[in-house]
Design a protein around this motif. Structure first.
Motif, short mmCIF file in Angstrom:
data_model
loop_
_atom_site.label_atom_id
_atom_site.label_comp_id
_atom_site.label_asym_id
_atom_site.label_seq_id
_atom_site.Cartn_x
_atom_site.Cartn_y
_atom_site.Cartn_z
N TRP A 12 46.15 21.26 88.13
CA TRP A 12 47.15 20.92 87.11
C TRP A 12 46.43 20.82 85.78
CZ3 TRP A 12 52.29 20.94 87.00
CH2 TRP A 12 52.93 20.34 85.92
N SER A 13 46.81 21.65 84.83
CA SER A 13 46.06 21.74 83.58
C SER A 13 46.85 21.22 82.38
CB SER A 13 45.69 23.20 83.33
OG SER A 13 46.86 23.95 83.05
N LYS A 14 46.17 21.16 81.26
CA LYS A 14 46.83 20.79 80.00
C LYS A 14 47.94 21.79 79.68
CE LYS A 14 44.22 17.35 78.34
NZ LYS A 14 44.75 15.99 78.45
N SER A 15 47.72 23.04 80.04
CA SER A 15 48.74 24.06 79.79
C SER A 15 49.99 23.80 80.61
CB SER A 15 48.20 25.46 80.13
OG SER A 15 47.12 25.79 79.27
N GLU A 17 50.96 20.90 81.57
CA GLU A 17 51.57 19.73 80.93
C GLU A 17 52.37 20.16 79.70
OE1 GLU A 17 52.76 16.04 81.00
OE2 GLU A 17 51.24 16.70 82.43
N ARG A 18 51.81 21.06 78.91
CA ARG A 18 52.52 21.55 77.72
C ARG A 18 53.79 22.30 78.11
NH1 ARG A 18 47.23 22.22 75.43
NH2 ARG A 18 47.06 24.36 76.10
N LEU A 19 53.72 23.05 79.22
CA LEU A 19 54.89 23.77 79.70
C LEU A 19 56.00 22.78 80.05
CD1 LEU A 19 56.31 26.39 80.59
CD2 LEU A 19 55.21 26.11 82.82
N LEU A 45 54.34 21.86 90.92
CA LEU A 45 54.75 20.47 90.84
C LEU A 45 53.66 19.59 90.22
CD1 LEU A 45 56.41 20.02 94.35
CD2 LEU A 45 57.50 20.66 92.19
N ASP A 46 54.08 18.63 89.40
CA ASP A 46 53.12 17.68 88.85
C ASP A 46 52.96 16.50 89.80
OD1 ASP A 46 55.26 15.96 88.48
OD2 ASP A 46 55.12 15.91 86.31
N ALA A 47 52.25 15.48 89.37
CA ALA A 47 51.96 14.34 90.24
C ALA A 47 53.22 13.59 90.65
CB ALA A 47 50.99 13.39 89.54
#
Length: 52
Positions: A12-15, A17-19, A45-47
Motif C-alpha cells: 500500500w503506497s502513498k499513490s 492513498e492519494r487515489l 483494499l486499505d487497512a
C-alpha cells in the motif's frame, strides 16, 4: 494506527492513498490520471478494507 497500516500491507503506497483521497474528494480527472500513470489498482483494499 499508522503502524497498523504499515504492517497491514507493505504494497500500500502513498499513490494508493492519494487515489483514495481523490475519490473521496470527487476528483475524477485526478483518479483517472493516478490509475493510468501509476498503474494503480482501484480495487486494492486499505487497512480499513476500503478501496477507491
Amino acid at each position: 494506527s499508522d503502524s497498523l497500516k504499515l504492517s497491514f500491507s507493505q504494497d500500500w503506497s502513498k499513490s494508493d492513498e492519494r487515489l483514495l483521497q481523490a475519490v473521496g474528494q470527487n476528483q475524477p480527472d485526478k483518479v483517472a490520471a493516478l490509475i493510468v500513470k501509476k498503474g494503480l489498482c482501484p480495487t486494492k483494499l486499505d487497512a480499513e478494507g476500503k478501496s477507491a
